[in-house]
Scaffold this active site. Structure first.
Site, short mmCIF file in Angstrom:
data_model
loop_
_atom_site.label_atom_id
_atom_site.label_comp_id
_atom_site.label_asym_id
_atom_site.label_seq_id
_atom_site.Cartn_x
_atom_site.Cartn_y
_atom_site.Cartn_z
N ASN A 111 5.97 -19.00 -7.64
CA ASN A 111 4.60 -18.60 -7.95
C ASN A 111 4.49 -17.09 -8.07
O ASN A 111 5.20 -16.34 -7.40
CB ASN A 111 3.62 -19.14 -6.89
CG ASN A 111 3.37 -18.17 -5.76
OD1 ASN A 111 2.56 -17.25 -5.88
ND2 ASN A 111 4.09 -18.36 -4.65
N PHE A 115 -2.73 -13.16 -5.39
CA PHE A 115 -3.93 -13.13 -4.55
C PHE A 115 -5.20 -13.46 -5.34
O PHE A 115 -6.24 -12.80 -5.19
CB PHE A 115 -4.11 -11.78 -3.86
CG PHE A 115 -3.14 -11.48 -2.75
CD1 PHE A 115 -2.27 -12.43 -2.26
CD2 PHE A 115 -3.11 -10.21 -2.18
CE1 PHE A 115 -1.39 -12.14 -1.22
CE2 PHE A 115 -2.23 -9.90 -1.14
CZ PHE A 115 -1.37 -10.86 -0.66
N SER A 178 3.67 -10.66 0.38
CA SER A 178 3.66 -11.34 -0.91
C SER A 178 4.41 -10.49 -1.93
O SER A 178 4.18 -9.27 -2.01
CB SER A 178 2.23 -11.57 -1.40
OG SER A 178 2.24 -12.01 -2.75
N ASN A 180 3.95 -10.67 -5.06
CA ASN A 180 3.20 -10.77 -6.31
C ASN A 180 2.06 -9.76 -6.45
O ASN A 180 1.31 -9.82 -7.42
CB ASN A 180 2.66 -12.19 -6.48
CG ASN A 180 3.78 -13.21 -6.48
OD1 ASN A 180 4.79 -13.02 -7.14
ND2 ASN A 180 3.61 -14.28 -5.72
N THR A 181 1.90 -8.88 -5.48
CA THR A 181 0.96 -7.76 -5.58
C THR A 181 1.78 -6.48 -5.58
O THR A 181 2.53 -6.23 -4.63
CB THR A 181 -0.05 -7.77 -4.43
OG1 THR A 181 -0.87 -8.93 -4.53
CG2 THR A 181 -0.94 -6.53 -4.46
N LYS A 220 2.55 -11.46 8.69
CA LYS A 220 3.41 -12.33 7.88
C LYS A 220 4.43 -11.48 7.15
O LYS A 220 4.07 -10.55 6.42
CB LYS A 220 2.59 -13.14 6.88
CG LYS A 220 3.41 -14.21 6.16
CD LYS A 220 2.54 -15.22 5.45
CE LYS A 220 3.36 -16.38 4.90
NZ LYS A 220 2.51 -17.43 4.27
N ASN A 249 7.45 -15.50 4.25
CA ASN A 249 6.82 -15.69 2.95
C ASN A 249 7.88 -16.15 1.94
O ASN A 249 8.99 -16.53 2.32
CB ASN A 249 6.17 -14.38 2.49
CG ASN A 249 4.91 -14.59 1.69
OD1 ASN A 249 4.85 -15.46 0.82
ND2 ASN A 249 3.89 -13.78 1.95
#
Length: 345
Positions: A111, A115, A178, A180-181, A220, A249
């Protein structure tokens, strides 16, 4: 058997569309009193972690219900706790679609959601409408920063979210891991993490006085950490007296999925291929922490044995995400039963 048939149908659809339909289906089952068609009874196995008494140690990881729209329906599946989010101060659309990809040959998902969420105020409206928290259910809220907030101002976003969600949460998770940011994982570095944790713990103390209750803070972390990074993070967790740590994560690595369709998509890999890497970080973290900070294990749980392996590696609680997508609600009871058997040994 029923979920297996439903999954075959859902897997013919775009993954993000299928997820929305699946969540609507969970809501319908709860409203119809038919959750028993897909979920089995979960054995009680109470455990106290972060000062909270959990009815069983199997939780739902953040990301399944980003906006807290399905709390009651998901709780009816037997989870010992539910974590919603990641939430940001302002609504944001996330990355362009498609951004969610299955690798069914390895029971994996990639993925790059970014967010996507409706903002903290909308999440709180959903929490306020849910019965689960009012009945004493344990609700974690996972917080992050908006994509366009400069990394040197990231603490402002975390402080804003922490203040807004504090009264509604059983615990709050600080997501700095994450992939993805853009630049988010820079916050895991020594000086940046030291400053962020210090700022958040000070705010937690003020909010505890203001609200007359102490809400634990968990961090996390990513699985893509070497031994020195794990040791440094463990030292900071202890120094700042963090209440918990969630390991881990998704990963940027592609070990175990090489050459398969979608394996080269950008984003974080989750599911079965993540298990060994996640457990290695979890175990190193457990050794470094020496029991000072409890660990919630997440990443690669596709069976009861996988859940028990997290506990054996040093976790006190576990969370499901990708395994829940592939195995369905029966995994909750299977994981809880396996951990309960381990506790009795």
């Amino acid at each position: 058997m029923l979920y297996s048939l439903l999954r075959q149908l859902l897997f013919t659809l775009d993954p993000e569309t299928a997820h929305g339909i699946g969540m609507a289906g969970v809501d319908w089952l709860k409203a119809a009193g038919a959750t028993c068609l897909v979920a089995r009874p979960v054995p009680p196995d109470p455990v106290s972690v972060m000062g909270i008494n959990f009815p069983n140690p199997v939780g739902l990881a953040a990301g399944v219900d980003k906006n807290g729209e399905h709390i009651d329906a998901l709780a009816a599946l037997g989870f010992g706790f539910i974590e919603i989010g990641t939430i940001t101060p302002r609504p944001q659309p996330g990355n362009p679609r498609p951004r969610l990809f299955r690798i069914p040959e390895r029971q994996a998902i990639i993925n790059r959601m970014g967010f996507n969420n409706d903002g903290v105020d909308q999440l709180l409206a959903h929490v306020d409408a849910a019965d689960f928290p009012r009945r004493g259910g344990i609700l974690g809220i996972n917080i992050g920063k908006n994509f366009d907030t400069p990394i040197d101002k990231a603490a402002d976003d975390y402080l804003f979210c922490l203040e807004r969600v504090y009264a509604a949460a059983s615990y709050v998770t600080v997501n700095v891991s994450s992939p993805n940011t853009r630049n988010l994982r820079e916050l895991q570095r020594d000086e940046a993490l030291d400053a962020l944790l210090g700022t958040l713990k000070s705010q937690q103390s003020r909010l505890a006085d203001q609200h007359g209750k102490y809400v634990p803070l968990a961090l996390k972390i990513a699985p893509d950490l070497d031994d020195s990074q794990v040791d440094a993070i463990a030292a900071l967790l202890c120094r700042h007296r963090m209440d918990g740590v969630i390991a881990t994560n998704t990963t940027l690595a592609r070990v175990g999925v090489e050459g398969l369709p979608n394996a080269e998509q950008a984003g974080g890999l989750s599911g079965a291929p993540l298990l060994a890497m996640s457990n290695a970080v979890l175990n190193k973290l457990a050794i470094a922490l020496a029991g000072e900070v409890p660990i919630i294990g997440v990443g690669g749980i596709l069976s009861g044995a996988d859940a028990a392996a997290k506990i054996a590696a040093g976790a006190r609680l576990v969370q499901l995400y990708t395994g829940f997508i592939y195995r369905g609600p029966e995994l909750v009871a299977e994981a809880a039963a396996a951990i309960a058997r381990q506790h009795r040994v």
